[in-house]
Design an enzyme around this catalytic site. Structure first.
Site, PDB file in Angstrom:
ATOM      1  N   GLY A  38      -8.864  -4.415   1.534  1.00 30.48           N
ATOM      2  CA  GLY A  38      -7.922  -4.507   0.126  1.00 30.48           C
ATOM      3  C   GLY A  38      -7.355  -5.863   0.166  1.00 30.48           C
ATOM      4  N   HIS A  39      -6.707  -6.213   1.415  1.00 31.76           N
ATOM      5  CA  HIS A  39      -6.131  -7.643   1.572  1.00 31.76           C
ATOM      6  C   HIS A  39      -7.058  -8.740   1.160  1.00 31.76           C
ATOM      7  CE1 HIS A  39      -3.101  -5.552   4.536  1.00 31.76           C
ATOM      8  NE2 HIS A  39      -2.311  -5.732   3.450  1.00 31.76           N
ATOM      9  N   SER A 188      -2.402  -0.437   5.301  1.00 30.36           N
ATOM     10  CA  SER A 188      -2.074  -0.740   6.904  1.00 30.36           C
ATOM     11  C   SER A 188      -1.642   0.413   7.666  1.00 30.36           C
ATOM     12  CB  SER A 188      -1.064  -2.038   7.106  1.00 30.36           C
ATOM     13  OG  SER A 188      -1.582  -3.072   6.048  1.00 30.36           O
TER      14      SER A 188
HETATM   15  P1  AMP Z   1       0.936  -5.165   2.123  1.00 28.35           P
HETATM   16  O1  AMP Z   1       0.389  -5.973   3.364  1.00 28.35           O
HETATM   17  O2  AMP Z   1       0.950  -3.575   2.243  1.00 28.35           O
HETATM   18  O3  AMP Z   1       2.160  -5.675   1.766  1.00 28.35           O
HETATM   19  O4  AMP Z   1       0.092  -5.751   1.089  1.00 28.35           O
HETATM   20  C1  AMP Z   1      -0.096  -6.886   0.450  1.00 28.35           C
HETATM   21  C2  AMP Z   1      -1.036  -6.929  -0.934  1.00 28.35           C
HETATM   22  O5  AMP Z   1      -2.239  -6.297  -0.585  1.00 28.35           O
HETATM   23  C3  AMP Z   1      -0.214  -6.085  -1.889  1.00 28.35           C
HETATM   24  O6  AMP Z   1      -0.608  -6.890  -3.160  1.00 28.35           O
HETATM   25  C4  AMP Z   1      -0.817  -4.887  -1.849  1.00 28.35           C
HETATM   26  O7  AMP Z   1      -0.831  -4.208  -3.037  1.00 28.35           O
HETATM   27  C5  AMP Z   1      -2.315  -5.260  -1.444  1.00 28.35           C
HETATM   28  N1  AMP Z   1      -3.088  -4.039  -1.173  1.00 28.35           N
HETATM   29  C6  AMP Z   1      -2.610  -3.190  -0.264  1.00 28.35           C
HETATM   30  N2  AMP Z   1      -3.598  -2.175  -0.202  1.00 28.35           N
HETATM   31  C7  AMP Z   1      -4.670  -2.504  -0.961  1.00 28.35           C
HETATM   32  C8  AMP Z   1      -5.700  -1.903  -1.400  1.00 28.35           C
HETATM   33  N3  AMP Z   1      -6.342  -0.772  -0.775  1.00 28.35           N
HETATM   34  N4  AMP Z   1      -6.678  -2.527  -2.496  1.00 28.35           N
HETATM   35  C9  AMP Z   1      -6.348  -3.466  -3.026  1.00 28.35           C
HETATM   36  N5  AMP Z   1      -4.968  -4.143  -2.594  1.00 28.35           N
HETATM   37  C10 AMP Z   1      -4.187  -3.831  -1.743  1.00 28.35           C
END
Ligand code: AMP
Length: 285
Positions: A38-39, A188
């Site tokens: 996703g990231h 995560s």
């Molecule tokens: P985080 O590390 O959880 O703060 O997420 C960092 C970025 O990755 C944020 O913009 C989230 O929305 C995005 N993100 C997290 N999970 C996904 C996913 N499964 N698909 C797309 N983007 C994601």
């Protein structure tokens, strides 16, 4: 840029980016690390949108409640740097908590009403913590474009409102939610799940699909909410919410386009997901 650079302080990051700014546009992907596809999909969008791709990895204490998982949040730094390098990130920013929040720092960003519902209602202070760190990161990185995931739909709404209301000169792009083959949204926090919990976590996506099917068959937003609660009930998951809301301000009830949003606990792990159903996809009853 060829070799990926790592900046561990605000000064280092600014010094690295200063000479690039004149000639190159800067794309920014803020993360808390424990990187997954996703990231990395957001990195690909950043690389399409700008010439230099900056990723921050910072587990932001301000967005965790006192009983939440700040201490145990995964921090696999070496693996993250490998993944970032492989995805084509140019600069990784790894600020310390002490530098981001020095003794005596008191100013925070207070988001508008879009932060009061859903996540805001269940995680008091969470979205203010997100808005504050993103405002700081925008001031430090000064990107032309920043990419966020639709997975955190309310976060996107809060950031867009902040950028509009506080005149940040940055374009916000939103990438689609990347899922495991069986539908579970990548997160995560999926690392916390054991095999049995991983199976039960599928109820989030199944609930969204049930809600979507209901809307496509002409059901009302309330019908869709009912269908989602049925799925959670059958799976024995504790839900924080399962709602059909307006995709722009996350208010209920939705009229045209509907954003289905769910938050549930699988054991001690709290997961969220969402699905957009366009007005044109909704059936008539
Ligand atoms: P985080 O590390 O959880 O703060 O997420 C960092 C970025 O990755 C944020 O913009 C989230 O929305 C995005 N993100 C997290 N999970 C996904 C996913 N499964 N698909 C797309 N983007 C994601």
């Amino acid at each position: 840029m060829t070799e990926m650079q790592v900046a561990r302080s605000i000064g280092d990051l600014r010094a690295l980016l200063a000479p690039l700014r004149a000639e190159s546009s800067i794309g920014f992907v803020p993360t808390m690390g424990a990187l997954h596809d996703g990231h990395l999909s957001l990195v690909a969008l950043a690389r399409d949108a700008a010439e230099v791709c900056v990723m921050s990895i910072f587990v932001n204490p301000l967005q965790f409640g006192p009983t939440e998982d700040l201490a145990r949040y995964p921090r696999p730094l070496d693996a993250d740097l490998e993944l970032a390098r492989g995805a084509g990130v140019d600069v990784v920013f790894l600020p310390s908590v002490d530098e981001m929040y020095p003794e005596g720092a008191t100013t925070t960003v207070v988001p508008g009403p879009v932060a009061d519902v859903l996540e805001g209602a269940h995680r008091p202070g969470h979205l203010a913590g997100v808005a504050t760190v993103v405002a700081k990161l925008f001031n430090i990185v000064d990107p032309d474009v920043a990419i966020f995931g639709q997975k955190d739909a309310q976060q996107v709404a809060v950031i867009k409102a902040m950028v509009r209301d506080l005149d940040f000169e940055v374009r916000i792009e939103v990438g689609p939610t990347i899922r495991e083959p069986d539908g579970l949204a990548m997160s995560s926090r999926n690392r916390y799940l054991d095999i049995e919990q991983r199976q039960r976590a599928l109820a989030l996506y199944e609930a969204l699909q049930a809600g979507e099917a209901s809307l496509r068959a002409g059901g009302s937003p309330e019908d869709a909410e009912h269908q989602m609660h049925e799925v959670f009930g059958a799976a024995g998951l504790e839900t924080d919410y399962a709602a059909a809301v307006d995709p722009l301000d996350l208010s209920s009830p939705a009229t045209g386009d509907v954003l289905l949003v769910v938050a549930a606990r699988v054991g001690s792990t709290r997961l969220i997901d969402n699905l957009l159903v366009k007005a044109s996809q909704r059936g008539t009853s």
